[in-house]
Every structure is written in structure tokens, then in C-alpha cells.
Design a protein around this motif. Structure first.
Motif, PDB file in Angstrom:
ATOM      1  N   GLY A  87    -130.750  35.373 -44.792  1.00  0.00           N
ATOM      2  CA  GLY A  87    -129.559  34.669 -44.331  1.00  0.00           C
ATOM      3  C   GLY A  87    -128.532  35.533 -43.637  1.00  0.00           C
ATOM      4  N   MET A  88    -128.741  36.823 -43.573  1.00  0.00           N
ATOM      5  CA  MET A  88    -127.788  37.716 -42.906  1.00  0.00           C
ATOM      6  C   MET A  88    -128.022  37.696 -41.399  1.00  0.00           C
ATOM      7  SD  MET A  88    -127.836  40.974 -45.505  1.00  0.00           S
ATOM      8  CE  MET A  88    -127.077  41.990 -44.302  1.00  0.00           C
ATOM      9  N   GLU A  89    -126.920  37.851 -40.645  1.00  0.00           N
ATOM     10  CA  GLU A  89    -127.035  37.908 -39.185  1.00  0.00           C
ATOM     11  C   GLU A  89    -127.251  39.357 -38.757  1.00  0.00           C
ATOM     12  OE1 GLU A  89    -124.792  35.882 -35.459  1.00  0.00           O
ATOM     13  OE2 GLU A  89    -123.547  37.115 -36.760  1.00  0.00           O
ATOM     14  N   LYS A  90    -128.161  39.559 -37.812  1.00  0.00           N
ATOM     15  CA  LYS A  90    -128.499  40.903 -37.337  1.00  0.00           C
ATOM     16  C   LYS A  90    -128.397  40.921 -35.815  1.00  0.00           C
ATOM     17  CE  LYS A  90    -130.340  45.030 -37.809  1.00  0.00           C
ATOM     18  NZ  LYS A  90    -129.639  46.125 -38.391  1.00  0.00           N
ATOM     19  N   THR A  91    -127.931  42.014 -35.253  1.00  0.00           N
ATOM     20  CA  THR A  91    -127.836  42.194 -33.810  1.00  0.00           C
ATOM     21  C   THR A  91    -128.646  43.420 -33.403  1.00  0.00           C
ATOM     22  OG1 THR A  91    -125.614  41.258 -33.800  1.00  0.00           O
ATOM     23  CG2 THR A  91    -126.260  42.526 -31.869  1.00  0.00           C
ATOM     24  N   SER A 125    -137.811  40.974 -43.699  1.00  0.00           N
ATOM     25  CA  SER A 125    -136.657  41.354 -42.875  1.00  0.00           C
ATOM     26  C   SER A 125    -136.973  42.584 -42.035  1.00  0.00           C
ATOM     27  CB  SER A 125    -135.443  41.627 -43.753  1.00  0.00           C
ATOM     28  OG  SER A 125    -135.055  40.460 -44.432  1.00  0.00           O
ATOM     29  N   LYS A 140    -129.094  38.302 -31.085  1.00  0.00           N
ATOM     30  CA  LYS A 140    -128.528  37.999 -32.393  1.00  0.00           C
ATOM     31  C   LYS A 140    -129.444  36.986 -33.076  1.00  0.00           C
ATOM     32  CE  LYS A 140    -123.718  38.798 -31.324  1.00  0.00           C
ATOM     33  NZ  LYS A 140    -122.354  38.269 -31.317  1.00  0.00           N
ATOM     34  N   PHE A 141    -129.815  37.296 -34.309  1.00  0.00           N
ATOM     35  CA  PHE A 141    -130.709  36.406 -35.058  1.00  0.00           C
ATOM     36  C   PHE A 141    -130.407  36.516 -36.541  1.00  0.00           C
ATOM     37  CE2 PHE A 141    -132.707  40.484 -34.694  1.00  0.00           C
ATOM     38  CZ  PHE A 141    -133.301  40.701 -35.920  1.00  0.00           C
ATOM     39  N   TYR A 142    -130.996  35.621 -37.303  1.00  0.00           N
ATOM     40  CA  TYR A 142    -130.797  35.608 -38.750  1.00  0.00           C
ATOM     41  C   TYR A 142    -132.051  36.115 -39.457  1.00  0.00           C
ATOM     42  CZ  TYR A 142    -126.525  33.000 -38.107  1.00  0.00           C
ATOM     43  OH  TYR A 142    -125.253  32.631 -37.732  1.00  0.00           O
ATOM     44  N   SER A 165    -133.521  32.945 -31.025  1.00  0.00           N
ATOM     45  CA  SER A 165    -132.209  33.505 -31.275  1.00  0.00           C
ATOM     46  C   SER A 165    -131.373  33.492 -29.999  1.00  0.00           C
ATOM     47  CB  SER A 165    -132.358  34.931 -31.793  1.00  0.00           C
ATOM     48  OG  SER A 165    -133.067  35.691 -30.841  1.00  0.00           O
TER      49      SER A 165
END
Length: 153
Positions: free
Chosen positions: A134-138, A23, A128-130, A105
Motif C-alpha cells: 500500500g505504500m507509494e513508490k517513485t 515489493s 509513481k506506483f503503489y 501507474s
């Protein structure tokens, strides 16, 4: 039984550590790619579309230059060499950024300021991507480029 539980717990810790490292690597890699891509596209766009003053020869009457009536003289005047409008430059910048960013993304490109006569170009990218867990991140990246105007009279 005790060793099986310790083995499962150790495996869970290793898997969690690997996912966390992936991550962090994913976030830093994407941010680095965005910053480098944005810097190169802004520099390339400013180099290509910036409105420069170019010298041209123009016929002037002597009365305009000296105040005395007389024949026509040739004088160098500086005119703006503009090939594209600011809206066209915005579209070119957006197109270049989307083409250069290799990503799976959702990417949003926003041009905040574009004035090629003054030499100002400000662009922001939101991605924006995962993450692997599994969490979404910006991630956001904003850059502004201001060109120096040399030789202005």
C-alpha cells in the motif's frame, strides 16, 4: 492456546516476508523495464531522426574552386538532411516511450535536451506506483545519448 498464538505469529511472519519480496521484485522489475525501454527508444530515435550530412552534386563556377574564371564544374557538397524539427522529435520520443511502457501507474516523460543536428538526446522518466503493502513508490530513470558525427568536413 500457546500453539494457536505461535501459528498466527508464524503466519504473520510468512505473509510479511511474501509482501516484502513482492515489493522488491516489483521495484526491480519496473526499473529494469524502464531502463531497457528508454535505451531502445533513444537508440531508435537517434538512428531515425539524427540529421546527417549527405553528399549532393552541385554546380560551381570554376572561379569559386580555383580562383580563375572559367566554365561551370560539378562538385560534391555536403548538405544537412533534416526531415523533422526538434519539437517533433520530442513528441515522437514521448509517444514511443508511453506506448512501450506497459504499466498501470502514473508515468511522466520529460525531454531535457533534444538537438538532432548535434546528436544529443536526453530523456527522463518518472513513474509513481503503489507497492503490494500500500505504500507509494517513485522511480526515476534518466538517459542521455550522444551520436558521433562521422565524415564531417
Amino acid at each position: 492456546m500457546k500453539q494457536i498464538i505461535l501459528g498466527l505469529l508464524g503466519t504473520a511472519i510468512v505473509v510479511y516476508t511474501i509482501v516484502s519480496c513482492l515489493s522488491v521484485y516489483s521495484i526491480s522489475g519496473r526499473r529494469n523495464e524502464m531502463e531497457n525501454c528508454l535505451a531502445s527508444v533513444l537508440a531508435q530515435s537517434m538512428e531515425e531522426y539524427f540529421v546527417r550530412q549527405v553528399p549532393m552534386w552541385a554546380k560551381k563556377e570554376a572561379s569559386e574552386l580555383t580562383g580563375e574564371p572559367g566554365e561551370e564544374l560539378w562538385k560534391v557538397v555536403y548538405v544537412k538532411d533534416r526531415k523533422y524539427s526538434d519539437a517533433q522529435v520530442e513528441a515522437f520520443v514521448k509517444q514511443d516511450l508511453i506506448a512501450q511502457l506497459r504499466s498501470d501507474s502514473k508515468i511522466t516523460v520529460s525531454v531535457r535536451a533534444c538537438d538532432m543536428e548535434k546528436g544529443i538526446l536526453s530523456v527522463g522518466i518518472t513513474e509513481k506506483f503503489y507497492l503490494p503493502n500500500g505504500m507509494e513508490k517513485t522511480i526515476r530513470c534518466d538517459k542521455t545519448l550522444v551520436a558521433e558525427q562521422e565524415g564531417m568536413i
